[in-house]
Design an enzyme around this catalytic site. Structure first.
Site, PDB file in Angstrom:
ATOM      1  N   HIS A 244       0.666  -1.348  -0.081  1.00  0.00           N
ATOM      2  CA  HIS A 244       0.102  -0.037  -0.026  1.00  0.00           C
ATOM      3  C   HIS A 244       0.826   1.329  -0.011  1.00  0.00           C
ATOM      4  CE1 HIS A 244      -3.552  -2.473   0.713  1.00  0.00           C
ATOM      5  NE2 HIS A 244      -2.752  -3.069   2.024  1.00  0.00           N
TER       6      HIS A 244
HETATM    7  O1  RIB Z   1      -5.356   0.110   4.217  1.00  0.00           O
HETATM    8  C1  RIB Z   1      -3.956   0.162   4.113  1.00  0.00           C
HETATM    9  C2  RIB Z   1      -3.423   1.437   4.885  1.00  0.00           C
HETATM   10  O2  RIB Z   1      -3.518   1.047   6.379  1.00  0.00           O
HETATM   11  C3  RIB Z   1      -1.889   1.494   4.851  1.00  0.00           C
HETATM   12  O3  RIB Z   1      -1.558   2.745   5.003  1.00  0.00           O
HETATM   13  C4  RIB Z   1      -1.372   0.410   6.065  1.00  0.00           C
HETATM   14  O4  RIB Z   1      -0.161   1.000   6.720  1.00  0.00           O
HETATM   15  C5  RIB Z   1      -2.459   0.998   7.207  1.00  0.00           C
HETATM   16  O5  RIB Z   1      -2.196   2.029   7.684  1.00  0.00           O
END
Ligand code: RIB
Ligand code: CA
Length: 310
Positions: A244
């Site tokens: 992500h």
């Molecule tokens: O959904 C993914 C996000 O949520 C990323 O930023 C992960 O680090 C969590 O914070």
């Protein structure tokens, strides 16, 4: 050489950590500050983790500003099932060499954005509470950023499972939907990387091995973070994860690896099963919605950056 004066607001968090280390490995990135927020773990943990990562990278001169203890309105939510109770899955890190700054993250964001209007890129890889607080303190301040790149939300249309925290909501949006709403309405040059994008950049054991072969301590730490993440989601029945947060840094550094479209996005803030869901809305676009990613190119960029670290 192009240079990227950058601020990173984050909740490390394994993928935040990889993002931060990749930024630190790039000679063209001038990291002016790291601000931390509640999110994957409580603020005390995310702040400790950010400081420890800077020590690992030999970059203790970068200031760390602690921010919001909790969301604007709702109760805090954390993600220990994904990132471990401490936020980095128990992956060993050095003790932080430098203390956190006394200035609150929201005040530091206001100061830094106003000091260099139109010049700074702000990467936001956690809940957006600090950004919203900055905007409330100084209305219009988010428009002073050259670019704000947010990992959050999900605009998969038609997919049965939009979210990763509830069936309809992504974690960063769900953890502070009211802050997300403030940022969406701030009129900034806002780039949004939702799950619809980040799920195109998979995390597998092979990708962890790819980073491990880079050989530096930072790369080995990133590989260990990916392995820990895969172990944890494996217990939840998932064999493949998504990279992500590092996509935000890759978009800043190599936009040619991505595709995007102008869109208007809103977020549901009423309590109930839709809380934190991001949806397309009618009206003038308020984001550049990032829709395509080149997985191989992104991993190559991260590996090259990690190679420059100790
Ligand atoms: O959904 C993914 C996000 O949520 C990323 O930023 C992960 O680090 C969590 O914070
Ligand atoms: Ca994060």
């Amino acid at each position: 050489m192009t240079s990227f004066p950058t601020l990173h607001d984050c909740d490390p968090g394994s993928d935040d950590a990889i993002t931060l280390l990749a930024l630190l490995g790039r000679r063209d990135v001038q990291l002016l500050g790291v601000s931390t927020t509640h999110g994957n773990a409580p603020l005390s943990a995310t702040t400790h983790n950010a400081r420890a990562l800077l020590t690992l990278a030999g970059r203790d001169e970068v200031p760390v500003y602690a921010g919001a203890l909790g969301p604007l309105v709702r109760e805090p939510v954390y993600a220990p099932q994904i990132h471990g109770v401490g936020g980095l899955g128990g992956v060993p890190l050095p003790e932080p060499a430098r203390p956190v700054k006394a200035e609150h993250a929201a005040l530091a964001l206001v100061r830094q954005l106003c000091a260099q209007p139109g010049e700074l890129t702000l990467l936001a890889t956690g809940p957006l509470t600090n950004l919203a607080l900055a905007e409330r303190l100084r209305p219009g301040v988010l428009k002073e950023a050259r670019q704000i790149i947010v990992m959050g939300g999900s605009l998969e249309s038609g997919a049965p499972k939009l979210g990763n925290t509830t069936p309809r909501a992504e974690f960063n949006a769900y953890a502070d939907p009211h802050a997300f709403d403030v940022v969406l309405k701030a009129g900034a040059n806002l780039w949004l990387l939702g799950l619809n994008l980040t799920r195109q950049v998979q995390v597998t054991r092979a990708r962890a091995r790819q980073l491990a072969t880079v050989g530096t301590a930072a790369a080995q730490t990133c590989a260990a973070l990916l392995d820990d993440y895969l172990d944890r989601i494996g217990k939840l029945g998932q064999s493949v994860g998504a990279l992500h947060d590092p996509c935000t840094a890759a978009l800043m550094l190599a936009p040619e690896l991505f595709g995007w479209e102008a869109a208007r996005v809103a977020i549901l803030t009423d309590s109930g099963e839709g809380l934190g869901e991001t949806v397309r809305a009618d009206g003038e676009p308020n984001v550049q919605l990032v829709t395509q990613a080149d997985e191989n190119g992104i991993y190559a960029l991260i590996a090259q950056a990690l190679e420059q670290l100790p």
